[in-house]
Scaffold this active site. Structure first.
Site, PDB file in Angstrom:
ATOM      1  N   CYS A 150      -1.497   5.472   1.624  1.00  0.00           N
ATOM      2  CA  CYS A 150      -0.996   4.100   1.558  1.00  0.00           C
ATOM      3  C   CYS A 150      -0.731   3.781   0.099  1.00  0.00           C
ATOM      4  O   CYS A 150      -0.040   4.499  -0.586  1.00  0.00           O
ATOM      5  CB  CYS A 150      -1.938   3.133   2.235  1.00  0.00           C
ATOM      6  SG  CYS A 150      -3.652   3.352   1.797  1.00  0.00           S
ATOM      7  N   SER A 151      -1.324   2.732  -0.395  1.00  0.00           N
ATOM      8  CA  SER A 151      -0.998   2.379  -1.773  1.00  0.00           C
ATOM      9  C   SER A 151      -2.072   2.863  -2.731  1.00  0.00           C
ATOM     10  O   SER A 151      -2.184   2.381  -3.841  1.00  0.00           O
ATOM     11  CB  SER A 151      -0.816   0.871  -1.875  1.00  0.00           C
ATOM     12  OG  SER A 151      -1.852   0.218  -1.186  1.00  0.00           O
ATOM     13  N   CYS A 152      -2.845   3.858  -2.300  1.00  0.00           N
ATOM     14  CA  CYS A 152      -3.970   4.306  -3.125  1.00  0.00           C
ATOM     15  C   CYS A 152      -3.566   5.136  -4.324  1.00  0.00           C
ATOM     16  O   CYS A 152      -4.328   5.324  -5.240  1.00  0.00           O
ATOM     17  CB  CYS A 152      -4.893   5.190  -2.306  1.00  0.00           C
ATOM     18  SG  CYS A 152      -5.586   4.331  -0.940  1.00  0.00           S
TER      19      CYS A 152
ATOM     20  N   CYS B  39      -5.524  12.259  -0.288  1.00  0.00           N
ATOM     21  CA  CYS B  39      -5.184  10.926   0.201  1.00  0.00           C
ATOM     22  C   CYS B  39      -4.365  10.088  -0.750  1.00  0.00           C
ATOM     23  O   CYS B  39      -4.840   9.582  -1.750  1.00  0.00           O
ATOM     24  CB  CYS B  39      -6.393  10.089   0.577  1.00  0.00           C
ATOM     25  SG  CYS B  39      -5.847   8.465   1.140  1.00  0.00           S
TER      26      CYS B  39
END
Lengths: 129, 215
Positions: free
Chosen positions: B117-119, B114
């Site tokens: 997104c912005s992880c 994962c």
């Protein structure tokens, strides 16, 4: 990977592209590489010449500096992105209004996407209406 | 274009949904319109990003890993409080995200999924690989991590357990790979060159000295 010659030459007098010791461009965030790649693709497609692009970038930087840009290199790719947006609008490819609307659509799509799944524009709840 | 535009939306970071920053929204908006109108091919963009991302600015994780290999007390600190141990080297994320280091051993191999997104902790790891963003990778890594690793050319002994970690908006993981054999007495600087991005997300191992490209 070194830069395309035309791009490096056009950018040099305006605002040299941040590069590492080996001459390859250095990005400080993933979106910067994305904006960089979009520019190369649009140039290849013939949307603008490197000369045209460089003078648009120069204008963008001037505008940003007048608005208090720190001018320390940290905002380099922000100017770059603004340049592509402006050229896309000027060439009738994507108007400012269309870009703004699309940003909202992506924002809604992100919020409707459970964490960990790919964010797709189709996830925008309004798109399905 | 107004660079100081702010969304009025509530930017809370939960587990339930994804989040894109204002600048990411701008790039996605532009790219999606250009794709629709036939000006760019998304696959060609991915290839360009992949071509240029090999030389990425901050990949500070290699220094963190090398220090952990060379200095047992730093390694202990990293395992207990990775956020502080990483920050002590001057590497901090934009949003003050919480970092957790997971250590590979002969008994256990760690893998992170994962980054959609912005992880993804790019200040530490550099840019995420393009394939990492794909849904198949993530779902398959959870169901069949050993098979996914094999595709990356990593074959682990049957006795090595594989743990898969799912980053969240609040917690990002750094895999601490095993130190390669034959590197006794190496400086931290030389060790850092053995640490690949893939080894820090667990889809690869640290390079062996004989795999180093002659510079």
């Amino acid at each position: 990977m070194s830069l395309p010659d035309g791009l490096a030459a056009a950018a040099a007098p305006v605002a040299p592209i941040p590069r590492g010791d080996d001459g390859a461009p250095v990005f400080s965030a993933p979106w910067e590489a994305q904006a960089f790649a979009l520019t190369l693709a649009l140039h290849e497609r013939g949307l603008f010449t490197w000369k045209e692009w460089a003078s648009a970038l120069a204008e963008e930087i001037k505008r940003a500096q007048a608005a208090g840009d720190p001018d320390d290199g940290s905002t380099y790719y922000r100017h770059w992105l603004a340049t592509i947006e402006r050229l896309a609008a000027a060439k009738g490819v994507a108007s400012e209004a269309a870009l703004a609307e699309r940003r909202e659509a992506w924002h809604r799509a992100a919020h409707a996407t459970p964490h960990g799944l790919p964010i797709l524009l189709e996830n925008d709840p309004l798109a399905r209406a | 274009m107004d660079d100081h535009h702010h969304h009025s939306h509530d930017h809370h970071h939960g587990h339930d949904h994804s989040e894109l920053s204002d600048i990411e929204l701008r790039v996605r908006a532009l790219e999606s319109i250009l794709v629709e109108k036939g000006y760019v091919d998304p696959a060609a963009i991915d290839v360009l990003v992949e071509t240029y991302e090999t030389k990425v600015g901050p990949r500070n994780g290699g220094k963190v890993v090398a220090k952990a290999w060379a200095d047992p007390s730093y390694r202990d600190w990293l395992r207990k409080d990775a956020t502080a141990a990483i920050a002590s080297l001057g590497f901090t994320g934009r949003q003050g995200e919480h970092m957790v280091a997971v250590e590979n051993t002969p008994q256990e191999h760690n893998m992170v999924v994962c980054t959609l997104c912005s992880c993804y902790p790019w200040p530490v790891l550099g840019l995420p690989p393009v394939w990492y963003k794909s849904a198949p990778y993530r779902s398959r890594a959870v169901i069949d991590p050993r098979g996914v690793l094999k595709e990356f050319g990593v074959e682990l002994p049957e006795t090595t357990r594989i743990r898969v970690w799912d980053s969240t908006a609040e917690i990002r993981y750094l895999v601490l790979p095993m130190r390669p054999e034959g590197t006794q007495g190496w400086s931290e600087e030389a060790l850092a060159d053995l640490v690949t991005r893939d080894s820090m997300i667990g889809t690869g191992l640290a390079l062996r000295p004989d795999q180093m490209v002659a510079a």
